[in-house]
Design an enzyme around this catalytic site. Sequence first.
Site, PDB file in Angstrom:
ATOM      1  N   GLY A 215     -26.743  19.616 -18.824  1.00 40.22           N
ATOM      2  CA  GLY A 215     -25.306  19.796 -18.713  1.00 40.22           C
ATOM      3  C   GLY A 215     -24.601  19.345 -19.982  1.00 40.22           C
ATOM      4  N   GLY A 217     -22.001  16.993 -22.100  1.00 38.94           N
ATOM      5  CA  GLY A 217     -21.479  15.631 -22.069  1.00 38.94           C
ATOM      6  C   GLY A 217     -22.277  14.706 -22.958  1.00 38.94           C
ATOM      7  N   GLY A 218     -21.700  13.517 -23.178  1.00 38.91           N
ATOM      8  CA  GLY A 218     -22.324  12.557 -24.071  1.00 38.91           C
ATOM      9  C   GLY A 218     -23.694  12.113 -23.597  1.00 38.91           C
ATOM     10  CB  ILE A 219     -24.998  10.801 -20.376  1.00 39.95           C
ATOM     11  CG1 ILE A 219     -24.027   9.620 -20.392  1.00 39.95           C
ATOM     12  CG2 ILE A 219     -26.358  10.342 -19.847  1.00 39.95           C
ATOM     13  CD1 ILE A 219     -23.672   9.081 -19.025  1.00 39.95           C
ATOM     14  CD  GLU A 238     -24.034  25.328 -15.571  1.00 40.00           C
ATOM     15  OE1 GLU A 238     -24.244  25.856 -14.463  1.00 40.00           O
ATOM     16  OE2 GLU A 238     -23.137  24.503 -15.771  1.00 40.00           O
ATOM     17  CG  LEU A 313     -15.740  12.430 -12.951  1.00 37.62           C
ATOM     18  CD1 LEU A 313     -14.443  13.078 -12.478  1.00 37.62           C
ATOM     19  CD2 LEU A 313     -15.622  11.998 -14.410  1.00 37.62           C
ATOM     20  N   GLY A 336     -22.289  24.315 -11.980  1.00 35.53           N
ATOM     21  CA  GLY A 336     -23.658  24.571 -11.535  1.00 35.53           C
ATOM     22  C   GLY A 336     -24.447  23.327 -11.197  1.00 35.53           C
TER      23      GLY A 336
END
Length: 431
Positions: A215, A217-219, A238, A313, A336
């Site tokens: 996905g 994002g930073g992580i 995706e 979150l 997704g």
Amino acid sequence: MSVKELYLQKRTTADEAIRHVRNGDFIVVPTGVAEAPSLLHALSAQRRDFRDVKVGQILPIGKYAYFDPETADCVRHVAYFYSGVSRAGGNAGWVDFIPSYFSEMPELMRRGMLATDVVFSMASPMDAHGYFSLSLGADYTMAAVQRARAVVLEVNPNVPFANGNCHIHISQVAALVESETPIPEVGLPKIGPVQEAIARYVADMIDDGSTLQIGYGGIPDAVVMQLTHKHDLGIHTEMIGDGIMTLLESGAVTNRRKNYLPGKMVATFALGSKKLYDFMHRNPMLEMHPVDFTNDPYLISQNDNLVSINGTLQIDLLGQCGSESIGWQSYSGTGGQADFVRAANRSKGGKSFIVLPSTAKSDSLTRIVPTLTPGTHVSTSKNDVNYVVTEYGVAQLRGKSAKQRAQELIAVAHPSFREELSAAARKMNLL
């Protein structure tokens, strides 16, 4: 008439092209950078001439003038997934929101449950056979093309011509405009020590030969940086972004050991740099497909050792993930996440990771909570979540009782909140 003659016949200006839009129409726009800026600017400039036109999209990039509460009755944005451009309007009520699993959107369009009157999409230049590639966002757009009354393309030489089920023929196009605007570039998120700590836990659990969904994002991108020494990784995701490019350049990704589409990297939309977009152009390793293909849990799970990595979150002590809102304040959308979590759970040797920092707002709030903030949208259910990773470790939930889940999650919460969480768990009879 030849395809070149058809092309010339349908070529026009943006101002002329938007005449294909009628009052009451629903315009479908692809994800992110696949949006057609010339068409959306023209629609914005003439928005007061329309009534009850809606523009549906995941993750808008450009802040067009139609994002305007004063003219929302003329042209209104409909979010399938919020971005920084649409979020404020959604929380204020003048941007609409349609919840849906990303994988199911094409079928909802085919059934007429999601409107599809007009399509505005960026496209590659036409090839000799009359085909354009919607490479930057095949997503739900390919299904919308089949249903729409009018398909209007913005043809741009900076858009790659990618392989896969992402092509549209000139005979399907009502009008086209040409532009040479550079495709927006989206850099990698900021990675700090917390993200790096979480990434190390996840990377240690990823084996050579795994197939990855990563996905944004930073992580997730921090995890990618920890995988460059791995071997024979595959990609079925995706979103293709620059993090995946890092793995390719390191030699960690070969796609050789994938069970499903071996040798092929699969995605449904792109979000990254010019380097990424150039890489996509006629690359036989990469295929861009509609999202009901890329995100179908049954198809994805045919890959053994499938790994999904997604952020959230907030998570409660049973394992429910609020990944798209805090209370009723929306942040993103379902996307997704659940599709790939379920796929990883079905996959032989698969692992799904939900990753999050243990706290928010300078350690003043815990993200692991007894119950989700009232009004929070549950994105991934407690029955689907397996591994939850913070900077303090890994909680494994599937197959565990409610009490065991609470214990696991409290153990990876920030130390400052563990006593408070334990007291709340005892009141809930979870400890």
